[in-house]
Design an enzyme around this catalytic site. Structure first.
Site, short mmCIF file in Angstrom:
data_model
loop_
_atom_site.label_atom_id
_atom_site.label_comp_id
_atom_site.label_asym_id
_atom_site.label_seq_id
_atom_site.Cartn_x
_atom_site.Cartn_y
_atom_site.Cartn_z
N ASP A 184 -20.09 -10.91 -23.42
CA ASP A 184 -18.91 -11.87 -23.17
C ASP A 184 -19.47 -13.33 -23.54
O ASP A 184 -20.57 -13.79 -23.88
CB ASP A 184 -18.51 -11.61 -21.58
CG ASP A 184 -17.08 -12.11 -21.41
OD1 ASP A 184 -16.54 -11.93 -20.46
OD2 ASP A 184 -16.57 -13.07 -22.36
C1 GLC Z 1 -13.76 -14.74 -21.72
C2 GLC Z 1 -13.45 -13.52 -20.88
C3 GLC Z 1 -13.14 -12.28 -21.87
C4 GLC Z 1 -12.77 -12.72 -23.29
C5 GLC Z 1 -13.84 -13.66 -24.06
C6 GLC Z 1 -13.29 -14.19 -25.21
O1 GLC Z 1 -14.70 -15.40 -21.18
O2 GLC Z 1 -14.25 -13.17 -19.85
O3 GLC Z 1 -12.40 -11.31 -21.15
O4 GLC Z 1 -12.40 -11.58 -24.14
O5 GLC Z 1 -14.27 -14.81 -23.16
O6 GLC Z 1 -12.30 -14.97 -25.16
#
Ligand code: GLC
Length: 734
Positions: free
Chosen positions: A292
């Site tokens: 993430d």
């Molecule tokens: C965010 C979220 C995740 C998302 C990623 C890209 O922090 O936790 O769900 O897909 O970053 O935006």
């Protein structure tokens, strides 16, 4: 940061800052579309330098995403990056960047462009928590397929969706992004989403790679506060949090995203047991794991990594293949390999998975998105129709005293902060949804009920006596009040934790003032979480939960209030009587005491509205529950269990039969009942249909041991549907 073959400035595609040494390669095997993917991968891998391999494992942003938490756009991006989070809608911009990648780098490896297409790209449909309440996975798959087509035709090949985090704490804002409290619901809906996004072929111009997230246990974040630790026993891991991910892997999900949370102290983004032993070795997952946002670097915050290099090593060796946004793999993997802390074999396996997806997406053979006008790719009438269908089927009628609904020929006072707010209907993670393109409640109701008078009454969490007075006057002049309350989009979603499920005081004050007028009140709710309604519910004759229904939310409400559409949603998440009850969910294990002992002293023990609850404008009766055999010896053979359902009411309606199983006695305490099947059908007035659950004991009855072994114990099980139940005995054949 590694030396770059070329760079571009994120905000615009400008001439290359560093002149690339471009050599023309002889026609290479990996460029031949007629060659099988695995051989193309091997050929390309053999040609790559270490630097080129590492860059394939790095993901940067091209513009960032809509989440204000994450807007840390790096100034320069190496053209050799494997993928980008692309926050754009113009295939032309994306193609210009891709063309530089294909022509200015030595091997011309195309990038994958990704985005959080969570519940729509430009045509926004119901949030996933609301989708679950439709109990219509086929419709959810169609909605995801629609979003995939809009996204792919706008330059996106990879979505960070579906989220399949089981969540039982409504204080957690991200409960909106998954399919509720039940593992089976998240499994069925998540698998449907994967099929919808990925379609028949990833190389089609209308599919995107799916991403199961956030692996694993993010929904158990302590106190419903985001990014916090999650204490999860291995038994809970295997019986509650892992099943939806397993279902998604079985459905063929191309990627998985590791979460921010720790799992009983071991961060999800550095957890070899979950990322490698389970995901790859047990389940045979044949894709790759992306971290993430910054979750690799956050291992330092979680105090399991001493510094950024340590974090990169821990995440990569645990099984995180691609590093999102923080650049640590680019900064440290080469050094870690030189120090013998990371193996080249592990690097090659990770890179091979990334290249495999790129070949499967067809990016080497068709790296550019056809540049067609926006009106041909997004927000088409067909797309709006799918959004409308989902908004209709996901609305949950929670109360309808005296059949107040549907309204016919009534003068409506439309009141409340949600009555005329397109952004509020689009909800959180609304990608490229445009509020002005969303049909608001006011726009639709004014069309269907021309005598409608509108008065906002208050803001989301602000109130003035002038606005109250105006709303009271509107109520006094009307036959019925439609009171639209709810949440702002950013009150749920990421970093959207709230200490209470109550709506703001201003909204509750408005409701009290309007209720005092004495006209019937229809309470319409727009939210990304289950709400605490115990003070509001008595003020309303009818209560309708719309969730965050998206582009056609207003249209669906007008159709339901007018009776053109009969509501058919059921709750996929429990509505507590009080926030103090959280966590409260139907699938809990037994209370050691009976007779109400152990309940709270100050409030009722039952929730306000339980899982599976939802009314209709008609009524259904269940009868004649029967089983093909009351006992079985071979757990592989299906047992047919049927029930007759009759529409005993006055209008056509859709009914969902929810089938639960219970293990009457087991070596370890299990949930009192567990959802294992559901079926939704439309019945005409007076019509009777037979709903059947083809139970497979080896699939539907076991529980998992702490090390993930399924156990089916001999003895008595009970199968129940709509309050009827029937025994089923298992006696193993000798
Ligand atoms: C965010 C979220 C995740 C998302 C990623 C890209 O922090 O936790 O769900 O897909 O970053 O935006």
């Amino acid at each position: 940061m590694l030396g770059c073959a070329g760079v571009f400035v994120a905000s615009a595609v400008s001439p290359c800052v560093v002149t690339a040494q471009v050599k023309t390669e002889p026609a290479a095997l990996y460029k031949d579309a007629a060659v099988p993917v695995d051989r193309r991968v091997d050929d390309l891998l053999a040609r790559m330098t270490l630097e080129e391999k590492i860059m394939q494992l790095c993901q940067y942003t091209a513009g960032g995403n809509t989440n204000e938490n994450n807007v840390e756009v790096k100034a320069d991006h190496p053209l050799t990056s494997g993928s980008y989070i692309y926050y754009g809608t113009d295939p032309g911009f994306r193609n210009r960047l891709q063309r530089r990648i294909m022509t200015e780098t030595r091997l011309g490896i195309p990038a994958i462009f990704a985005q959080d297409v969570i519940h729509g790209f430009r045509t926004i449909y119901q949030i996933p928590l609301g989708q679950a309440c439709s109990f219509n996975p086929g419709l959810a798959a169609r909605a995801c397929a629609m979003a995939a087509a809009e996204a792919r035709r706008s330059g996106i090949e990879w979505t960070f969706s579906p989220m399949v985090d089981v969540a039982r704490d409504g204080r957690w804002g991200r409960i909106s992004e998954g399919y509720g409290e039940d593992p089976y619901m998240n499994s069925v809906m998540g698998a449907a989403a994967v099929r919808g996004y990925q379609g028949e072929s990833l190389a089609s111009g209308v599919s995107v790679a799916a991403c199961l997230k956030h692996y694993v246990g993010y929904g158990a974040s302590e106190g419903g506060r985001d990014y916090r630790p999650a204490d999860i026993s291995d038994r809970a891991l295997w019986n509650t949090y892992l099943p939806p991910f397993h279902a998604g892997v079985e459905a063929g999900a191309a990627t998985v995203m590791s979460g921010f949370n720790d799992i009983s102290g071991v961060p999800a983004s550095a957890n070899y047991y979950t990322l490698t032993e389970i995901l790859r070795n047990r389940w045979g997952f044949d894709g790759f794991v992306v971290s993430d946002w910054d979750s690799v670097r956050q291992l330092v915050n979680q105090r399991v990594a001493s510094d950024d290099a340590d974090a990169a090593m821990l995440a990569f060796n645990a099984g995180v293949d691609v590093d999102m946004a923080d650049g640590l793999y680019a900064d440290y993997l080469a050094r870690l390999i030189g120090e013998g802390k990371v193996s080249m074999d592990r690097v090659d396996r990770a890179v091979a998975q990334v290249l495999k997806l790129k070949f499967e997406l067809g990016l080497f053979d068709n790296p550019y998105t056809p540049e067609v006008p926006a009106e041909e790719r997004v927000l088409t009438p067909d797309n709006r129709r799918i959004a409308l269908e989902m908004a209709r089927e996901s609305a949950v009628l929670l109360k309808n005293e005296g059949n107040l609904l549907p309204l016919a020929g009534k003068r409506i006072a439309l009141i409340g902060p949600m009555a005329d707010d397109g952004a509020g209907l689009n909800g959180n993670w609304s990608c490229h949804g445009v509020a002005a393109e969303t049909v608001t409640f006011r726009q639709a109701l004014t069309r269907t009920f021309p005598a409608t008078v509108y008065a906002r009454g208050c803001g989301f969490d602000s109130i003035s006596s002038a606005e109250i007075s105006e709303a009271v006057r509107a109520a006094q002049e009307a036959d019925v009040v439609v009171l639209c309350l709810g949440e702002m989009p950013k009150w749920s979603g990421e970093n959207g934790s709230r200490s209470t499920l109550s709506l703001p005081d201003a909204q509750e004050r408005l409701a009290a003032e309007i209720s005092a007028v004495g006209k019937p009140v229809v309470l319409v709710l727009t939210s990304g979480r289950p709400l605490e309604l115990r003070r509001l519910e008595p003020m309303a004759g009818a209560v309708l939960q719309m969730w965050q229904p998206g582009t056609e939310g207003g249209t669906a409400l007008a159709e339901i209030l007018s009776g053109e559409v009969c509501p058919s949603g059921k709750l996929a998440v429990t509505f507590p009587y009080s926030t103090g009850q959280v966590p409260i969910y139907y699938g809990a294990r037994p209370n050691a005491r009976t007779g109400g002992q152990g309940n709270y002293q100050d409030i009722q023990d039952a929730p306000l509205y339980p899982f599976g609850y939802g009314l209709s404008y008609t009524e259904f009766s269940y009868s004649n529950l029967r089983v093909s055999a009351p006992a079985f010896t071979d757990p592989a053979l299906p047992v047919e269990i049927s029930v007759d359902v009759t529409n005993t009411g006055r209008c056509t309606g859709k009914e969902t039969a929810l089938w639960f199983v219970s293990d009457e006695v087991s070596a370890v305490a299990r949930p009192v009942r567990e959802l294992r099947h559901f079926e939704k059908r439309e019945l005409q007035p007076g019509e009777t249909a037979t709903f059947t659950f083809s139970l497979i004991p080896s699939r539907d009855l076991p529980y998992y041991t702490p090390d993930g072994e399924p156990v089916l114990e001999p003895g008595r099980f009970t199968v129940s549907v709509a309050g009827l139940s029937i025994p089923l005995d298992y006696t193993p054949a000798h």
